[in-house]
Motif scaffolding. Structure first.
Motif, short mmCIF file in Angstrom:
data_model
loop_
_atom_site.label_atom_id
_atom_site.label_comp_id
_atom_site.label_asym_id
_atom_site.label_seq_id
_atom_site.Cartn_x
_atom_site.Cartn_y
_atom_site.Cartn_z
N HIS A 1 32.88 25.87 31.53
CA HIS A 1 31.78 26.59 31.41
C HIS A 1 31.92 28.03 31.61
N SER A 2 32.73 28.37 32.44
CA SER A 2 32.91 29.80 32.53
C SER A 2 33.55 30.38 31.25
N ASN A 3 34.49 29.80 30.44
CA ASN A 3 34.85 30.27 29.04
C ASN A 3 33.94 30.12 28.34
N ARG A 4 33.10 29.33 28.26
CA ARG A 4 32.01 29.13 27.24
C ARG A 4 30.98 30.49 27.38
N TRP A 5 30.70 30.70 28.56
CA TRP A 5 29.78 31.90 28.89
C TRP A 5 30.35 33.32 28.57
N HIS A 6 31.92 33.06 29.05
CA HIS A 6 32.54 34.38 28.83
C HIS A 6 32.48 34.75 27.20
N LYS A 7 32.46 33.88 26.18
CA LYS A 7 32.51 33.86 24.87
C LYS A 7 31.03 34.60 24.50
N LEU A 8 30.01 33.63 25.13
CA LEU A 8 28.65 33.78 24.80
C LEU A 8 28.17 35.25 25.16
N SER A 9 28.75 35.86 26.10
CA SER A 9 28.49 37.06 26.63
C SER A 9 29.16 38.20 26.37
N ASN A 10 30.00 37.92 25.04
CA ASN A 10 31.04 39.05 24.70
C ASN A 10 31.81 39.54 25.88
N GLY A 11 32.17 38.91 26.78
CA GLY A 11 33.12 39.11 27.72
C GLY A 11 32.43 39.76 29.18
N CYS A 12 31.08 39.76 29.11
CA CYS A 12 30.40 40.51 30.17
C CYS A 12 30.42 39.40 31.56
N PHE A 13 30.40 38.17 31.13
CA PHE A 13 30.68 37.00 32.20
C PHE A 13 32.06 36.85 32.43
N ASP A 14 32.85 37.21 33.22
CA ASP A 14 34.04 36.78 33.31
C ASP A 14 34.72 36.74 34.69
N ILE A 15 35.22 35.19 35.07
CA ILE A 15 35.72 34.88 36.21
C ILE A 15 37.00 35.16 36.45
N THR A 16 37.65 35.96 35.51
CA THR A 16 39.10 36.29 35.73
C THR A 16 39.25 37.82 36.36
N VAL A 17 38.10 38.39 36.74
CA VAL A 17 38.02 39.81 37.30
C VAL A 17 38.13 39.59 38.82
N GLY A 18 38.66 38.64 39.38
CA GLY A 18 39.03 38.33 40.89
C GLY A 18 39.95 39.58 41.28
N PRO A 19 40.97 40.10 40.45
CA PRO A 19 41.52 41.43 41.09
C PRO A 19 40.89 42.54 41.26
N LEU A 20 39.83 42.92 40.47
CA LEU A 20 38.85 43.99 40.39
C LEU A 20 37.85 43.62 41.75
N THR A 21 37.52 42.47 41.65
CA THR A 21 36.36 42.06 42.82
C THR A 21 37.25 42.40 44.13
N LYS A 22 38.39 42.05 44.43
CA LYS A 22 39.05 42.34 45.71
C LYS A 22 39.27 43.80 45.88
N LEU A 23 39.49 44.55 44.78
CA LEU A 23 39.78 46.02 45.01
C LEU A 23 38.50 46.76 45.29
N PHE B 1 27.99 44.11 41.01
CA PHE B 1 28.30 43.47 39.91
C PHE B 1 29.60 44.62 39.00
N ILE B 2 30.53 43.74 38.46
CA ILE B 2 31.73 44.36 38.30
C ILE B 2 31.74 44.38 36.57
N ASP B 3 31.82 45.27 35.78
CA ASP B 3 31.70 45.40 34.44
C ASP B 3 33.33 45.16 33.86
N PRO B 4 33.64 43.90 33.39
CA PRO B 4 35.10 43.81 33.25
C PRO B 4 35.84 44.54 32.12
N HIS B 5 34.71 45.41 31.32
CA HIS B 5 35.16 46.09 30.16
C HIS B 5 35.51 47.54 30.86
N THR B 6 34.91 47.92 32.03
CA THR B 6 35.40 49.08 32.50
C THR B 6 36.30 49.29 33.69
N GLY B 7 36.25 47.82 34.44
CA GLY B 7 36.74 47.72 35.71
C GLY B 7 36.17 48.27 36.89
#
Length: 337
Positions: free
Chosen positions: A107-129, A264-270
């Motif tokens: 479902h996370s991958n589905r939302w990643h595609k639907l949102s053009n990458g705005c929803f991204d569960i792989t931003v964990g390293p940025l969230t931690k930072l 909220f982290i923007d995956p495109h800018t970090g």
């Protein structure tokens, strides 16, 4: 008022109020039961209309059992949860996922595609930072952000099948905070309704799923809070058989060097979103409302308006302000009509 304590858990109040017969004139008189307990770092609140206390308890216990079970699968804050153990696994090792975690990742991958990458569960390293930056009240360097971004992205995951995955980078972290609670609420709601109670409300820290309307009512009353702590409510809705989630930065932000950074982290800018905002999403499932609210918050009003019809949401209410005073705000109601 009946004091009810579920074995092995913190005690809480179990409130009963007698109601009149259903407006349809066919159901027996129902009782209203309200229940609250700490869970998932917040509170879980339930309202149930049932024929008896025993039937209400059956629904409550089924709901709590499911929440406890799934928390051990999906909580990023429990080092022994399945998602935490996956993130700690050696790179390239094939990991067999449970059905629940596999479903959430798909479902996370589905939302990643639907949102053009705005929803991204792989931003964990940025969230931690950025969480560390909020604690230290010190901005990360451009190099820190670039390094964290390098460990993000769906290309850092390899799926041998829908339920077998390998991590491809040593610092890979999956952040399920924008979707896990929604999934848990949906599954727990299903357990409640399967027990026989159809007129129920389940609220887990703002992720809300409602069933049939309360007897004699047009729907469950849901209030959407304003941008500020003292702001009046933005709206009052009457809903049934749907889910609603509001995501905002009212309590989760930090000011560093005169600038306001939300969670909220923007995956495109970090980097975090800096505008003040509140996003309410309504959908058939809490998972979609949860992920949808996060995706729209990252998109912003302009992009959200362009892509809304492509998303599995029925409605959304977006409010934005460029300043902390919120003296001038923009509000937009999105729907498929």
């Amino acid at each position: 008022m009946i004091f009810y304590c579920r074995p092995g858990t913190t005690c809480f109040f179990f409130i009963v109020a007698i109601l009149a017969q259903s407006a349809y004139g066919q159901s027996p008189n129902l009782l209203r039961f309200e229940f609250s307990a700490p869970s998932m770092g917040s509170h879980v609140d339930m309202v149930i209309y049932a024929e008896s206390e025993s039937k209400a308890k059956l629904a409550i216990n089924a709901c709590l059992d499911e929440i406890e079970r799934l928390t051990l699968v999906l909580s990023n804050y429990d080092s022994m949860s399945e998602i935490s153990m996956l993130c700690a696994a050696p790179i390239l090792k094939r990991i067999q996922l449970s059905q629940d975690l596999a479903s959430v990742l798909q479902h996370s991958n589905r939302w990643h595609k639907l949102s053009n990458g705005c929803f991204d569960i792989t931003v964990g390293p940025l969230t931690k930072l950025w969480r560390t930056s909020r604690q230290k009240k010190q901005l990360p360097t451009a190099t820190d952000i670039a390094l964290a971004k390098n460990n993000c992205g769906w290309t850092s995951l390899s799926f041998a099948s829908e339920s077998v995955v390998s991590l491809l980078k040593p610092e890979m972290q999956l952040d399920l905070s924008g979707i896990a609670v929604g999934y848990i609420v949906d599954m727990a709601f299903e357990k409640m309704t399967n027990s026989g109670s159809r007129s129920v409300l389940l609220n887990a820290g703002g992720d809300i799923r409602v069933g049939d309307s309360p007897p004699g009512s047009e729907g469950w009353r849901i209030t959407i809070a304003g941008l500020g702590k003292t702001s009046p409510p933005l709206a009052m809705l009457r809903l049934d058989n749907c889910a609603i989630t509001t995501s905002g930065d009212l309590n989760q932000f930090i000011e560093i060097e005169g600038r306001r950074y939300s969670h909220f982290i923007d995956p495109h800018t970090g980097s975090p979103i800096e505008r003040r905002q509140s996003v309410t999403a309504i959908a058939k499932t809490t998972l979609d409302a949860d992920a949808g609210a996060t995706a729209l918050a990252v998109m912003g009003m302009h992009e959200a308006s362009k892509h809304f019809k492509e998303l599995p949401l029925t409605e959304a209410i977006m409010v934005e302000s460029e300043t902390d005073t919120a003296s001038i705000i923009r509000m937009r109601h999105l729907s498929k009509d």
